[in-house]
Write an enzyme that holds these catalytic residues in place. Structure first.
Site, short mmCIF file in Angstrom:
data_model
loop_
_atom_site.label_atom_id
_atom_site.label_comp_id
_atom_site.label_asym_id
_atom_site.label_seq_id
_atom_site.Cartn_x
_atom_site.Cartn_y
_atom_site.Cartn_z
N ALA A 30 26.67 -36.03 59.12
CA ALA A 30 27.08 -37.18 58.33
C ALA A 30 26.02 -38.27 58.27
CB ALA A 30 28.38 -37.76 58.89
N SER A 31 25.12 -38.33 59.25
CA SER A 31 24.11 -39.39 59.26
C SER A 31 22.68 -38.88 59.16
CB SER A 31 24.26 -40.24 60.53
OG SER A 31 24.10 -39.44 61.69
N SER A 32 22.47 -37.60 59.40
CA SER A 32 21.10 -37.08 59.33
C SER A 32 21.13 -35.57 59.15
CB SER A 32 20.31 -37.43 60.60
OG SER A 32 20.84 -36.75 61.73
N ALA A 98 32.63 -30.14 57.01
CA ALA A 98 33.63 -29.35 56.28
C ALA A 98 34.27 -30.16 55.15
CB ALA A 98 34.70 -28.86 57.25
N ASP A 256 29.67 -26.81 60.51
CA ASP A 256 28.81 -27.11 61.65
C ASP A 256 29.50 -26.88 63.00
OD1 ASP A 256 30.48 -29.32 61.37
OD2 ASP A 256 28.87 -30.75 61.00
N THR A 277 29.61 -37.07 65.48
CA THR A 277 30.34 -38.05 64.67
C THR A 277 31.84 -37.84 64.83
OG1 THR A 277 28.53 -38.17 63.09
CG2 THR A 277 30.68 -38.93 62.35
N ASN A 314 40.87 -32.30 65.84
CA ASN A 314 39.83 -33.19 65.35
C ASN A 314 40.12 -34.61 65.84
OD1 ASN A 314 37.54 -32.66 63.86
ND2 ASN A 314 38.34 -33.53 61.99
N GLN A 322 28.82 -45.38 66.45
CA GLN A 322 27.76 -45.45 65.43
C GLN A 322 27.97 -46.66 64.53
OE1 GLN A 322 28.21 -41.64 63.54
NE2 GLN A 322 27.27 -40.50 65.22
#
Length: 485
Positions: A30-32, A98, A256, A277, A314, A322
């Site tokens: 999500a960030s990189s 996802a 992932d 994340t 989840n 973050q």
């Protein structure tokens, strides 16, 4: 058509006489994102990062979206960097988060932006779906936990607000599927990511046409579902010309977390936490558990490699810290926030990390403070107090999930295995050991890329099985141990 044959093109490096088979993992979060090169050497897996780039949600019109064309450009940049070093990979595999997707028209042009799961378009859609399909029936068929951003609710939002877009759609591709299409020109839906849509039967492992039909979503736009270790095909001719070489595009677990779980060194007797994340906490199972208790606890049965099931929950995860870091204008590093939290041991307040207010708040610090006020707790003021509130809250949420897993399985697990970038947080690892009273193993850090590469190397014949892959991973990467205090 998908090319299921594998040509076993051996990669090579110009810096030595020995021929070495290389694979390239594209791991986008999500960030990189990053491209990591992997190969086997003396029965150990070796990794090296060749390219890293930023990824973020951007606002396009009324929606928050991913910049998929920019992501593809970064993938090409990473491939070129690898080739510039004289290394030609035999294969490349892509994993991402996802649930998110794009739709293509009859000319294979994008009909939609890649709207992000944190977008508000799914507000209220889950309840509308339940008016057509009972919640219990949906869980019994798919085994997937209820989250308002699941693909099923994103598609239903389109049906409610832009039905003409769905009518024009000829192809449904999830984010890694679309990136694979850009590489090969082949359209494939990969199994592990497809299961996250809440539209795949947990038992047949195919798209559930009954659910789709009842919701008025056309079934023709969905592709055949293929498992990890499928060779999608070679690069498009124009990319072969651009790179000066070809390589096979292989399906890892494109979700992932599916890739990350492959990298847990021992899974038979342990609970795992894939920490990033998001925090994904669960166990690996050989069959789906779609019982009432699993539904009540909101656990999911996502597809895994070798058709294993990731029975997990989840949890919001490190997204919160973050955002806290960002809200402080990046004045503090993550390590500094950990140190500051250690200095305020007397502060005690926790939040429900899965409260919807934390999904995409205007300001995470304010959202945390508001929650504490509303629940009549001490309000965190300093950076250390805010950070401690986040870490303590995550540990409490893990403890609750562990209790639920043990209740469902009617057994006690002795260990927890933390993998992914979050396993570097020694404070959080110790908190997990303390609150659960279990032995905690932390590592490997690069679990997602390792799992991605392991599946590619299995496809290439360099590794025989997932069992052998986990044995190799155990002896290749550092794992730390934490006991309760």
């Amino acid at each position: 058509m998908v090319d299921f044959s594998l040509r076993y093109k051996k990669a090579f490096t110009i810096r030595g006489d020995n021929v070495t088979t290389y694979s390239l993992a594209v791991d986008i979060g999500a960030s990189s994102g990053r491209l990591i090169l992997g190969h086997m050497e003396k029965n150990q897996m070796k990794l090296r990062e060749v390219h890293r780039f930023k990824n973020k949600i951007v606002q396009k019109g009324e929606h928050f979206c991913w910049e998929v064309d920019l992501l593809f450009s970064e993938i090409k940049t990473g491939i070129k960097k690898c080739l510039a070093e004289g290394i030609k990979p035999s294969s490349i595999g892509i994993d991402t988060w996802a649930v998110d997707f794009v739709l293509l028209d009859e000319n294979d042009k994008l009909l939609t932006d890649a709207v992000a799961y944190r977008d508000s378009r799914t507000d209220g859609m889950m309840e509308k779906v339940f008016q057509t399909i009972m919640k219990e029936r949906l869980y019994l068929e798919t085994g997937i936990q209820f989250q308002k951003f699941n693909t099923i609710y994103q598609l239903y939002s389109l049906k409610e607000t832009q039905p003409e877009v769905l009518e024009k759609a000829k192809t449904f591709l999830m984010i890694p599927d679309y990136l694979n299409y850009l590489l090969t020109g082949k359209k494939v839906n990969e199994y592990t990511n497809a299961t996250s849509t809440q539209l795949v039967s947990a038992f047949t492992k195919k798209w559930d046409h009954d659910i789709l039909t009842k919701l008025g979503i056309q079934t023709e736009m969905f592709q055949d579902i293929h498992p990890p270790q499928t060779v999608v095909g070679s690069l498009r001719e124009e990319l072969v010309a651009e790179f000066g070489c070809d390589m096979d595009v292989v399906l890892p677990a494109t979700h992932d977390t599916g890739s990350a779980v492959v990298a847990v060194p021992a899974l038979d007797e342990t609970i795992y936490i894939s920490s990033g994340t998001w925090s994904l906490i669960g166990v690996e199972n050989h069959f789906p558990i779609c019982v009432t208790k699993a539904l009540d606890y909101n656990f999911t049965n996502e597809g895994g490699v070798d058709y294993r099931y990731r029975f997990l929950k989840n949890i919001m995860g490190l997204w919160m810290i973050q955002e806290v870091k960002r809200n402080y204008n990046d004045k503090y590093s993550f390590a500094e926030l950990v140190d500051l939290s250690r200095d305020v041991q007397e502060f005690k307040a926790t939040v429900n990390v899965d409260d919807e207010r934390f999904l995409l708040p205007e300001n995470m610090i304010s959202a945390i403070q508001d929650y504490c006020r509303e629940t009549h707790q001490q309000v965190p003021i300093t950076p250390g107090e805010v950070a401690k509130c986040v870490f303590d809250s995550l540990a409490v949420s893990y403890q609750q999930a562990v209790h639920e897993i043990e209740d469902i399985f009617e057994r006690e697990f002795k260990t927890i295995h933390v993998i992914g970038g979050g396993c570097q947080n020694e404070l959080l690892n110790q908190l997990i050991a303390n609150v659960t009273q279990k032995e905690v193993f932390a590592g490997p850090v690069e679990a997602t890329a390792i799992g991605n590469l392991a599946v590619q190397l299995m496809t290439l014949g360099e590794i025989e099985s997932i069992h052998e892959a986990r044995s190799i991973i155990k002896q290749s990467f550092e794992v730390r141990t934490y006991t309760s205090k």
